[in-house]
Design an enzyme around this catalytic site. Structure first.
Site, mmCIF file in Angstrom:
data_model
loop_
_atom_site.group_PDB
_atom_site.id
_atom_site.type_symbol
_atom_site.label_atom_id
_atom_site.label_comp_id
_atom_site.label_asym_id
_atom_site.label_seq_id
_atom_site.Cartn_x
_atom_site.Cartn_y
_atom_site.Cartn_z
ATOM 1 N N ASN A 1 -0.718 4.362 -4.448
ATOM 2 C CA ASN A 1 -0.465 2.931 -4.305
ATOM 3 C C ASN A 1 0.930 2.622 -4.865
ATOM 4 O OD1 ASN A 1 -0.279 0.157 -5.133
ATOM 5 N ND2 ASN A 1 -2.459 -0.055 -4.752
ATOM 6 N N ASP B 1 2.508 -0.376 -4.912
ATOM 7 C CA ASP B 1 2.740 -1.810 -5.177
ATOM 8 C C ASP B 1 3.738 -2.053 -6.305
ATOM 9 O OD1 ASP B 1 0.740 -2.286 -3.351
ATOM 10 O OD2 ASP B 1 -0.731 -2.985 -4.816
ATOM 11 N N HIS B 2 3.621 -1.238 -7.372
ATOM 12 C CA HIS B 2 4.416 -1.591 -8.552
ATOM 13 C C HIS B 2 5.860 -1.117 -8.490
ATOM 14 C CE1 HIS B 2 1.127 -3.750 -9.996
ATOM 15 N NE2 HIS B 2 0.330 -2.704 -10.013
ATOM 16 N N ARG C 1 14.109 -8.333 -9.959
ATOM 17 C CA ARG C 1 15.517 -8.664 -9.769
ATOM 18 C C ARG C 1 15.776 -9.501 -8.520
ATOM 19 N NH1 ARG C 1 19.833 -6.073 -12.661
ATOM 20 N NH2 ARG C 1 19.097 -6.567 -14.715
ATOM 21 N N HIS D 1 -0.954 -3.174 -1.217
ATOM 22 C CA HIS D 1 -1.724 -4.420 -1.200
ATOM 23 C C HIS D 1 -0.800 -5.569 -0.838
ATOM 24 C CE1 HIS D 1 -4.788 -7.071 -3.657
ATOM 25 N NE2 HIS D 1 -4.518 -7.593 -2.468
ATOM 26 N N ARG E 1 -0.553 -9.091 -0.952
ATOM 27 C CA ARG E 1 -1.269 -10.211 -1.572
ATOM 28 C C ARG E 1 -0.848 -11.519 -0.939
ATOM 29 N NH1 ARG E 1 -3.735 -8.532 -6.728
ATOM 30 N NH2 ARG E 1 -4.448 -10.670 -6.848
ATOM 31 N N ARG F 1 3.345 -11.200 -4.428
ATOM 32 C CA ARG F 1 3.997 -10.967 -5.729
ATOM 33 C C ARG F 1 4.651 -9.593 -5.811
ATOM 34 N NH1 ARG F 1 -1.328 -10.473 -9.513
ATOM 35 N NH2 ARG F 1 -1.719 -12.499 -8.610
ATOM 36 N N HIS F 2 4.203 -8.644 -5.003
ATOM 37 C CA HIS F 2 4.907 -7.358 -4.984
ATOM 38 C C HIS F 2 5.258 -6.948 -3.547
ATOM 39 C CE1 HIS F 2 0.701 -6.153 -4.812
ATOM 40 N NE2 HIS F 2 0.512 -6.213 -6.118
ATOM 41 N N GLU G 1 -4.425 -2.759 1.707
ATOM 42 C CA GLU G 1 -5.384 -3.557 0.943
ATOM 43 C C GLU G 1 -5.075 -5.022 1.195
ATOM 44 O OE1 GLU G 1 -4.906 -2.588 -3.148
ATOM 45 O OE2 GLU G 1 -5.652 -0.568 -2.905
ATOM 46 N N THR H 1 -6.664 -6.660 -9.157
ATOM 47 C CA THR H 1 -7.939 -6.933 -8.490
ATOM 48 C C THR H 1 -9.080 -6.798 -9.495
ATOM 49 O OG1 THR H 1 -6.947 -5.908 -6.560
ATOM 50 C CG2 THR H 1 -9.289 -6.386 -6.444
ATOM 51 N N GLU I 1 -14.985 1.747 -1.166
ATOM 52 C CA GLU I 1 -14.168 2.231 -2.278
ATOM 53 C C GLU I 1 -14.808 1.698 -3.560
ATOM 54 O OE1 GLU I 1 -9.907 2.361 -2.003
ATOM 55 O OE2 GLU I 1 -9.688 1.949 -4.142
ATOM 56 N N HIS J 1 -8.856 2.430 -9.100
ATOM 57 C CA HIS J 1 -8.504 1.368 -10.044
ATOM 58 C C HIS J 1 -8.569 1.881 -11.468
ATOM 59 C CE1 HIS J 1 -7.545 -2.557 -11.555
ATOM 60 N NE2 HIS J 1 -7.349 -2.938 -10.315
ATOM 61 N N GLY J 2 -7.400 1.865 -12.100
ATOM 62 C CA GLY J 2 -7.311 2.208 -13.519
ATOM 63 C C GLY J 2 -7.342 3.703 -13.806
ATOM 64 N N GLY K 1 -2.428 3.944 -8.452
ATOM 65 C CA GLY K 1 -1.107 3.330 -8.413
ATOM 66 C C GLY K 1 -0.458 3.141 -9.764
ATOM 67 N N HIS K 2 -0.949 2.186 -10.542
ATOM 68 C CA HIS K 2 -0.255 1.724 -11.736
ATOM 69 C C HIS K 2 0.117 2.864 -12.678
ATOM 70 C CE1 HIS K 2 -0.003 -0.148 -15.779
ATOM 71 N NE2 HIS K 2 0.701 -1.033 -15.117
HETATM 72 N N1 PXP Z 1 -7.881 0.501 -5.105
HETATM 73 C C1 PXP Z 1 -7.844 -0.841 -4.943
HETATM 74 C C2 PXP Z 1 -8.762 -1.450 -3.931
HETATM 75 C C3 PXP Z 1 -6.945 -1.642 -5.673
HETATM 76 O O1 PXP Z 1 -6.940 -2.978 -5.507
HETATM 77 C C4 PXP Z 1 -6.056 -1.006 -6.560
HETATM 78 C C5 PXP Z 1 -5.061 -1.835 -7.308
HETATM 79 O O2 PXP Z 1 -4.190 -2.444 -6.425
HETATM 80 C C6 PXP Z 1 -6.119 0.387 -6.693
HETATM 81 C C7 PXP Z 1 -7.053 1.114 -5.968
HETATM 82 C C8 PXP Z 1 -5.190 1.127 -7.597
HETATM 83 O O3 PXP Z 1 -5.423 0.753 -8.923
HETATM 84 P P1 PXP Z 1 -4.390 1.197 -10.045
HETATM 85 O O4 PXP Z 1 -3.090 0.583 -9.699
HETATM 86 O O5 PXP Z 1 -5.001 0.671 -11.296
HETATM 87 O O6 PXP Z 1 -4.340 2.694 -10.010
#
Ligand code: PXP
Length: 257
Positions: free
Chosen positions: A9, A11-12, A20, A45, A47, A51-52, A75, A106, A156, A198-199, A220-221
């Site tokens: 992912n 996104d970040h 910036r 994602h 959104r 935001r990203h 997403e 999320t 998921e 997630h996480g 992702g994060h």
């Molecule tokens: N899966 C879904 C459906 C999510 O919404 C996210 C966060 O955008 C992730 C996976 C990835 O989560 P993380 O960024 O915490 O790894």
């Protein structure tokens, strides 16, 4: 045992770019790099508040996905605007998530059981366009059964509450893991492909990767954060290795390596 894919992912990368308000760093460049060093696909994602990831990013990621033959997992919330975007850019898969403007990320899974009548036709329209449909849900039998009933291809499983409990050394961590394990088993038994995310980080990925029903992890994060210290190629490479090790040898505790 199903093979295990890694969806990265990005996104970040866009979060940093947007800090910036200019064009650097480019999430599409990060996606190309990720695909070159162990990612099987890209997740992003779009959104409602942008935001990203932007609309332009999604168009470019869809183009990259077609060019490389690597899946894009989009997403999004199930709104008419997002459905129209998905039908225009035609990603390999859409992952429907709940979305609230004020949330940081999320929070919680989609209440599929509570909105079956709304979701079933939307899932069917996306599938009719050749898009695989994944639903981001809590590890809950009611939500799994509802996901099957609305015609989803994939669920998921939201690993966020478990990962947080592990990080904070909470006693409920083990019960949360057992809920994920049994949800993976139940969903797979109902013919749903099972993803999780997630996480997740280096400490938690092993136990989830060792669950034989899970076909894909979306991370992702942590990968983008770790890339600040070791580079994206290294963070993805290490995650990939931990996933593969756990899948082949099993992992019984949180820290797999
Ligand atoms: N899966 C879904 C459906 C999510 O919404 C996210 C966060 O955008 C992730 C996976 C990835 O989560 P993380 O960024 O915490 O790894």
């Amino acid at each position: 045992m199903t093979s295990l894919r890694l969806g990265v992912n990005i996104d970040h990368v866009a979060t940093i770019r947007n800090a910036r308000g200019e064009g650097y760093p480019d999430p599409v460049r990060a996606a190309e790099l990720a695909l070159g060093c162990g990612a099987d696909g890209i997740t992003a994602h779009l959104r409602e508040d942008r935001r990203h990831i932007s609309d332009h990013d999604i168009a470019q990621l869809a183009e990259l996905s077609r060019r490389r033959g690597s899946p894009l997992n989009l997403e999004m919330a199930m709104t008419p605007e997002m459905e129209a975007k998905a039908l225009t850019c035609r990603p390999h898969a859409v992952c429907l998530v709940p979305e609230r403007r004020e949330e940081v990320t999320t929070e919680g899974g989609l209440d599929v059981a509570g909105q079956q009548d709304r979701l079933a036709p939307a899932v069917s329209r996306l599938r009719a366009a050749g898009i695989r449909v994944s639903l981001f849900i809590e590890p809950d039998l009611r939500q799994i059964e509802a996901s099957r009933l609305v015609g989803a291809d994939v669920v998921e499983l939201h690993t966020g509450a478990w990962c947080l409990a592990v990080r904070e050394r909470k006693v409920e961590a083990e019960a949360r893991f057992q809920a994920l394990k049994s949800a993976a088993f139940e969903a797979s038994g109902r013919g749903l492909e099972v993803h999780a995310g997630h996480g997740l980080d280096y400490d938690t990925v092993g136990r989830i990767a060792a669950l034989p029903e899970i076909a894909e992890l979306n991370i992702g994060h942590f990968l983008i954060g770790e890339a600040i210290f070791v580079g994206l190629g290294h963070s993805i490479g290490r995650m990939r290795k931990l996933m593969d090790q756990a899948r082949s040898t099993g992992a019984t505790s949180e820290v797999a390596a």
